[in-house]
Design an enzyme around this catalytic site. Structure first.
Site, PDB file in Angstrom:
ATOM      1  N   ASP A 251       0.812  -1.220   0.000  1.00  0.00           N
ATOM      2  CA  ASP A 251       0.000   0.000   0.000  1.00  0.00           C
ATOM      3  C   ASP A 251       0.846   1.270   0.000  1.00  0.00           C
ATOM      4  O   ASP A 251       0.461   2.295   0.565  1.00  0.00           O
ATOM      5  CB  ASP A 251      -0.967   0.017   1.202  1.00  0.00           C
ATOM      6  CG  ASP A 251      -1.855  -1.214   1.211  1.00  0.00           C
ATOM      7  OD1 ASP A 251      -2.259  -1.648   0.121  1.00  0.00           O
ATOM      8  OD2 ASP A 251      -2.127  -1.738   2.296  1.00  0.00           O
TER       9      ASP A 251
ATOM     10  N   GLY B  73       1.430   3.019  -2.576  1.00  0.00           N
ATOM     11  CA  GLY B  73       0.995   3.909  -3.653  1.00  0.00           C
ATOM     12  C   GLY B  73       1.580   3.468  -4.995  1.00  0.00           C
ATOM     13  O   GLY B  73       1.769   4.284  -5.904  1.00  0.00           O
ATOM     14  N   LYS B  74       1.821   2.154  -5.112  1.00  0.00           N
ATOM     15  CA  LYS B  74       2.400   1.624  -6.360  1.00  0.00           C
ATOM     16  C   LYS B  74       1.493   1.901  -7.543  1.00  0.00           C
ATOM     17  O   LYS B  74       1.945   2.291  -8.622  1.00  0.00           O
ATOM     18  CB  LYS B  74       2.603   0.097  -6.233  1.00  0.00           C
ATOM     19  CG  LYS B  74       3.545  -0.309  -5.123  1.00  0.00           C
ATOM     20  CD  LYS B  74       3.620  -1.810  -4.969  1.00  0.00           C
ATOM     21  CE  LYS B  74       2.379  -2.461  -4.408  1.00  0.00           C
ATOM     22  NZ  LYS B  74       2.071  -2.120  -3.013  1.00  0.00           N
TER      23      LYS B  74
ATOM     24  N   GLY C 142      -4.613  -4.282  -3.838  1.00  0.00           N
ATOM     25  CA  GLY C 142      -5.639  -3.266  -4.035  1.00  0.00           C
ATOM     26  C   GLY C 142      -4.914  -1.985  -4.367  1.00  0.00           C
ATOM     27  O   GLY C 142      -4.220  -1.430  -3.520  1.00  0.00           O
ATOM     28  N   HIS C 143      -4.984  -1.560  -5.600  1.00  0.00           N
ATOM     29  CA  HIS C 143      -4.249  -0.374  -6.047  1.00  0.00           C
ATOM     30  C   HIS C 143      -5.249   0.729  -6.381  1.00  0.00           C
ATOM     31  O   HIS C 143      -6.133   0.538  -7.207  1.00  0.00           O
ATOM     32  CB  HIS C 143      -3.388  -0.707  -7.272  1.00  0.00           C
ATOM     33  CG  HIS C 143      -2.375  -1.788  -6.998  1.00  0.00           C
ATOM     34  ND1 HIS C 143      -1.619  -2.375  -7.977  1.00  0.00           N
ATOM     35  CD2 HIS C 143      -1.997  -2.386  -5.840  1.00  0.00           C
ATOM     36  CE1 HIS C 143      -0.823  -3.275  -7.429  1.00  0.00           C
ATOM     37  NE2 HIS C 143      -1.047  -3.306  -6.138  1.00  0.00           N
TER      38      HIS C 143
ATOM     39  N   GLN D 252       1.744  -6.308  -3.479  1.00  0.00           N
ATOM     40  CA  GLN D 252       2.302  -6.520  -2.143  1.00  0.00           C
ATOM     41  C   GLN D 252       3.648  -5.769  -2.066  1.00  0.00           C
ATOM     42  O   GLN D 252       3.794  -4.776  -2.735  1.00  0.00           O
ATOM     43  CB  GLN D 252       2.463  -8.020  -1.812  1.00  0.00           C
ATOM     44  CG  GLN D 252       1.158  -8.752  -1.625  1.00  0.00           C
ATOM     45  CD  GLN D 252       0.451  -9.054  -2.939  1.00  0.00           C
ATOM     46  OE1 GLN D 252       1.019  -9.681  -3.813  1.00  0.00           O
ATOM     47  NE2 GLN D 252      -0.768  -8.620  -3.084  1.00  0.00           N
TER      48      GLN D 252
ATOM     49  N   LYS E  19       3.062  10.130  -0.285  1.00  0.00           N
ATOM     50  CA  LYS E  19       2.330  10.610   0.895  1.00  0.00           C
ATOM     51  C   LYS E  19       3.142  11.532   1.807  1.00  0.00           C
ATOM     52  O   LYS E  19       2.931  11.553   3.023  1.00  0.00           O
ATOM     53  CB  LYS E  19       1.759   9.414   1.675  1.00  0.00           C
ATOM     54  CG  LYS E  19       0.799   8.587   0.820  1.00  0.00           C
ATOM     55  CD  LYS E  19       0.027   7.568   1.612  1.00  0.00           C
ATOM     56  CE  LYS E  19      -1.446   7.870   1.633  1.00  0.00           C
ATOM     57  NZ  LYS E  19      -2.287   6.828   2.163  1.00  0.00           N
TER      58      LYS E  19
ATOM     59  N   ASP F 240       2.809  14.545   1.871  1.00  0.00           N
ATOM     60  CA  ASP F 240       1.825  15.545   2.324  1.00  0.00           C
ATOM     61  C   ASP F 240       1.198  15.180   3.677  1.00  0.00           C
ATOM     62  O   ASP F 240       0.833  16.058   4.458  1.00  0.00           O
ATOM     63  CB  ASP F 240       0.718  15.712   1.270  1.00  0.00           C
ATOM     64  CG  ASP F 240       0.078  14.379   0.902  1.00  0.00           C
ATOM     65  OD1 ASP F 240       0.818  13.472   0.472  1.00  0.00           O
ATOM     66  OD2 ASP F 240      -1.152  14.227   1.058  1.00  0.00           O
TER      67      ASP F 240
ATOM     68  N   GLY G  97      -0.129  14.074  -2.877  1.00  0.00           N
ATOM     69  CA  GLY G  97      -1.584  13.936  -2.862  1.00  0.00           C
ATOM     70  C   GLY G  97      -1.964  12.706  -3.669  1.00  0.00           C
ATOM     71  O   GLY G  97      -1.109  12.097  -4.321  1.00  0.00           O
TER      72      GLY G  97
HETATM   73  P1  GDP Z   1      -0.760   0.310  -3.595  1.00  0.00           P
HETATM   74  O1  GDP Z   1      -1.412  -0.960  -3.154  1.00  0.00           O
HETATM   75  O2  GDP Z   1       0.702   0.326  -3.344  1.00  0.00           O
HETATM   76  O3  GDP Z   1      -1.102   0.682  -5.008  1.00  0.00           O
HETATM   77  O4  GDP Z   1      -1.341   1.456  -2.635  1.00  0.00           O
HETATM   78  P2  GDP Z   1      -2.901   1.663  -2.240  1.00  0.00           P
HETATM   79  O5  GDP Z   1      -3.596   2.224  -3.410  1.00  0.00           O
HETATM   80  O6  GDP Z   1      -3.450   0.442  -1.614  1.00  0.00           O
HETATM   81  O7  GDP Z   1      -2.761   2.718  -1.060  1.00  0.00           O
HETATM   82  C1  GDP Z   1      -2.222   3.984  -1.254  1.00  0.00           C
HETATM   83  C2  GDP Z   1      -3.301   5.029  -0.902  1.00  0.00           C
HETATM   84  O8  GDP Z   1      -2.698   6.312  -0.799  1.00  0.00           O
HETATM   85  C3  GDP Z   1      -4.358   5.176  -1.977  1.00  0.00           C
HETATM   86  O9  GDP Z   1      -5.562   5.525  -1.370  1.00  0.00           O
HETATM   87  C4  GDP Z   1      -3.837   6.312  -2.851  1.00  0.00           C
HETATM   88  O10 GDP Z   1      -4.880   7.020  -3.509  1.00  0.00           O
HETATM   89  C5  GDP Z   1      -3.194   7.181  -1.813  1.00  0.00           C
HETATM   90  N1  GDP Z   1      -1.993   7.921  -2.272  1.00  0.00           N
HETATM   91  C6  GDP Z   1      -1.028   7.525  -3.136  1.00  0.00           C
HETATM   92  N2  GDP Z   1      -0.048   8.443  -3.194  1.00  0.00           N
HETATM   93  C7  GDP Z   1      -0.407   9.454  -2.356  1.00  0.00           C
HETATM   94  C8  GDP Z   1       0.220  10.669  -1.951  1.00  0.00           C
HETATM   95  O11 GDP Z   1       1.323  11.036  -2.380  1.00  0.00           O
HETATM   96  N3  GDP Z   1      -0.467  11.429  -1.034  1.00  0.00           N
HETATM   97  C9  GDP Z   1      -1.679  11.058  -0.512  1.00  0.00           C
HETATM   98  N4  GDP Z   1      -2.250  11.847   0.375  1.00  0.00           N
HETATM   99  N5  GDP Z   1      -2.284   9.912  -0.882  1.00  0.00           N
HETATM  100  C10 GDP Z   1      -1.648   9.118  -1.772  1.00  0.00           C
HETATM  101  P1  IMO Z   2      -0.959  -4.192  -2.284  1.00  0.00           P
HETATM  102  O1  IMO Z   2      -0.580  -4.699  -3.637  1.00  0.00           O
HETATM  103  C1  IMO Z   2      -0.862  -4.702   2.039  1.00  0.00           C
HETATM  104  C2  IMO Z   2      -0.832  -8.823   3.561  1.00  0.00           C
HETATM  105  C3  IMO Z   2      -2.055  -9.279   4.324  1.00  0.00           C
HETATM  106  C4  IMO Z   2      -1.422 -10.262   5.277  1.00  0.00           C
HETATM  107  C5  IMO Z   2      -0.351 -10.930   4.418  1.00  0.00           C
HETATM  108  C6  IMO Z   2      -0.774 -12.232   3.781  1.00  0.00           C
HETATM  109  O2  IMO Z   2      -2.251  -3.462  -2.247  1.00  0.00           O
HETATM  110  O3  IMO Z   2       0.183  -3.451  -1.654  1.00  0.00           O
HETATM  111  P2  IMO Z   2      -2.367 -12.851   1.740  1.00  0.00           P
HETATM  112  O4  IMO Z   2      -3.827 -12.600   1.524  1.00  0.00           O
HETATM  113  O5  IMO Z   2      -1.488 -12.284   0.687  1.00  0.00           O
HETATM  114  O6  IMO Z   2      -2.070 -14.303   2.004  1.00  0.00           O
HETATM  115  O7  IMO Z   2      -2.025 -12.092   3.133  1.00  0.00           O
HETATM  116  O8  IMO Z   2      -0.041  -9.994   3.396  1.00  0.00           O
HETATM  117  N1  IMO Z   2      -1.105  -8.271   2.205  1.00  0.00           N
HETATM  118  C7  IMO Z   2      -1.066  -6.974   1.900  1.00  0.00           C
HETATM  119  N2  IMO Z   2      -0.859  -5.888   2.672  1.00  0.00           N
HETATM  120  N3  IMO Z   2      -1.043  -4.553   0.709  1.00  0.00           N
HETATM  121  C8  IMO Z   2      -1.206  -5.635  -0.086  1.00  0.00           C
HETATM  122  O9  IMO Z   2      -1.248  -5.539  -1.421  1.00  0.00           O
HETATM  123  C9  IMO Z   2      -1.272  -6.906   0.501  1.00  0.00           C
HETATM  124  N4  IMO Z   2      -1.464  -8.153   0.027  1.00  0.00           N
HETATM  125  C10 IMO Z   2      -1.344  -8.977   1.078  1.00  0.00           C
HETATM  126  O10 IMO Z   2      -2.663  -8.197   5.003  1.00  0.00           O
HETATM  127  O11 IMO Z   2      -0.773  -9.584   6.318  1.00  0.00           O
HETATM  128 MG    MG Z   3      -2.880  -1.594  -1.817  1.00  0.00          MG
END
Ligand code: GDP
Ligand code: IMO
Ligand code: MG
Length: 430
Positions: free
Chosen positions: A13, A15-16, A40-41, A222, A329, A331, A414
């Site tokens: 998570d 912000g990939k 979840g991206h 991940q 992030k 910010d 942001g």
């Molecule tokens: P990913 O799984 O690595 O793609 O990351 P996620 O999308 O799960 O989580 C990142 C969260 O931070 C999302 O809600 C993005 O919209 C948000 N985000 C990404 N980059 C930034 C940033 O630079 N600033 C802020 N405030 N939010 C960001």
């Molecule tokens: P993105 O791509 C954050 C975590 C789960 C748990 C562990 C194992 O959005 O960054 P799993 O269901 O893969 O067997 O769970 O890995 N986990 C993540 N945490 N972002 C993810 O994906 C994750 N995918 C799995 O919360 O701790």
């Molecule tokens: Mg994610």
């Protein structure tokens, strides 16, 4: 540079998706190479939010999207995502799915859920999307692959063989309801018809794209510290999210990967169980969680928050061979007078280390050694150039660069696509 791997440097998570979406503007092909719908991206473009789990983030900008052999595909999630994105006006005609990718079947999801329940307090805190059980069956060579859906007879036979064993486990070991063969076979035969047009030789497709000088992105899901081999086992996922997996997960040589971009938050978050040495005490943690909207995209769970962990990032830099860095992030940190950063770990024997502990007993019992940097109070969302950052914010970035010996070329200010400050040749690289 024709190819770039983008991977998470922390526990996910980072912000990939947002960074991939930005770089996709100047790329032709975007590939997923591991993981599944546990990812979840979130991508925000012109105020519109896309939450994507399986299809590469390049879909938002109409790029060729490839799901490689290393991914585990839940057909229900995949098709629902295709339908949803299509209904929102995105073109899904150029999505390609490797025939060698394994399918996440309903019993994988049921076993993931039941085994977590059974572990009780010892649970991993998985996303309960069947990821671990699907990779386990792949390694045991009893998995069902995407290409099996091309032949209805083979598909039914494989489902029958798998269910004969899985139903025994479900009923006798986990004491939950078994699956009905006819119902599952019919459901998957219907999915098979819909999956067929997406199936392609994705290794060859990516190879040809690279031969033609096209720009290819490899989108990690991940992150490094969740890596099955190198992460914080057993609190990890069941694939290898490190950069080198891009080659095996797609089926190209490792020498085709030109640059490796690590993505890290300016602090750190973790969902699920497992140690988090730089975890922020309450109630400050809840404040950061709220400021950063730190709730999981897939499960809605609150993400635990910690200060930036440079020991973890140094390790991630070693494991991935990062050539540059994106710090997202920044910010969110705008509201603090002082910002602690974890620079070393204090080990149970009283010594300090700046390298990630090789053994779990050290990692599980270590404590973060914090250094405090000055904060800034100006919001960053209006900042358009790196040079215009408040001095304390650019010093924060410079501190990270010095500690890791890598240039931070992208800085998130942001959630929106345009809310990224670029430095040097960050965007020309792809
Ligand atoms: P990913 O799984 O690595 O793609 O990351 P996620 O999308 O799960 O989580 C990142 C969260 O931070 C999302 O809600 C993005 O919209 C948000 N985000 C990404 N980059 C930034 C940033 O630079 N600033 C802020 N405030 N939010 C960001
Ligand atoms: P993105 O791509 C954050 C975590 C789960 C748990 C562990 C194992 O959005 O960054 P799993 O269901 O893969 O067997 O769970 O890995 N986990 C993540 N945490 N972002 C993810 O994906 C994750 N995918 C799995 O919360 O701790
Ligand atoms: Mg994610």
């Amino acid at each position: 540079m024709p190819s770039t791997v983008i991977v998470g440097a922390q526990w996910g998570d980072e912000g990939k998706g947002k960074i991939v979406d930005l770089l996709a503007q100047q790329s032709d092909v975007v590939c997923r190479f591991q993981g599944g719908a546990n990812a979840g991206h979130t991508i925000v473009v012109d105020g519109e939010t896309f939450k994507i789990r399986l299809i590469p983030s390049g879909i938002v900008s109409g790029k060729v999207c490839v799901i490689g052999a290393g991914v585990v595909v839940d057909p229900e999630v995949f098709l629902a995502e295709i339908d949803e994105l299509g209904a929102r006006g995105l073109d899904t005609d150029e999505v390609y799915l490797s025939g060698n990718a394994h399918l996440v079947m309903p019993w994988h999801v049921a076993i993931d859920q039941a085994s977590e329940r059974r572990l009780g307090k010892l649970q991993i805190g998985t996303t309960r999307r069947g990821i671990g059980p699907a990779y386990a069956d792949k390694a045991s060579r009893i998995g069902i692959r995407v290409q099996d859906v091309l032949d209805p007879k083979i598909l039914r036979q494989k489902i029958e063989v798998a269910l004969a064993e899985k139903n025994l486990w479900l009923e006798r070991v986990y004491e939950v309801e078994p699956f009905d063969l006819t119902e599952i076979a019919e459901r998957y035969e219907a999915y098979a018809q819909r999956l067929r047009p997406f199936v392609a030789d994705t290794s060859l497709l990516v190879h040809r794209a690279l031969e033609q000088g096209k720009h290819v992105l490899f989108e990690g899901a991940q992150a490094t510290l969740l890596d099955l081999d190198h992460g914080t086992y057993p609190f990890v996922t069941s694939s290898n999210p490190v950069a080198s997996t891009a080659a095996t997960g797609i089926g190209i040589g490792p020498n085709r990967l030109d640059s490796i971009l690590g993505v890290a938050k300016a602090y750190v978050t973790r969902v699920g169980e497992g140690p988090l040495p730089s975890e922020i005490p309450s109630p400050l943690q809840e404040r950061i969680c709220e400021l950063g909207a730190e709730f999981g995209t897939v499960t809605g769970r609150k993400r635990r928050c910690g200060w930036l962990d440079l020991v973890g990032l140094r390790y991630a830099t070693r494991l991935n061979g990062f050539t540059s860095f994106a710090l997202t992030k920044l910010d969110v940190l705008s509201h603090f007078d002082e910002i602690p950063v974890c620079v070393r770990y204090l080990l149970p024997d009283g010594t300090e280390t700046d390298e990630f502990p090789a053994h779990q007993s050290d990692f599980h019992h270590c404590r973060a050694v914090l250094e405090t940097l000055p904060g800034w109070s100006e919001p960053l969302d209006g900042v358009e150039r790196f040079e215009d950052l408040p001095p304390a914010a650019s010093d924060y970035v410079a501190f990270v660069e010095r500690e890791l010996g890598i240039e931070v070329t992208l800085i998130g200010t942001g959630a929106g696509r345009e809310q990224v400050l670029t430095r040097g040749a960050a965007l020309e690289r792809v």
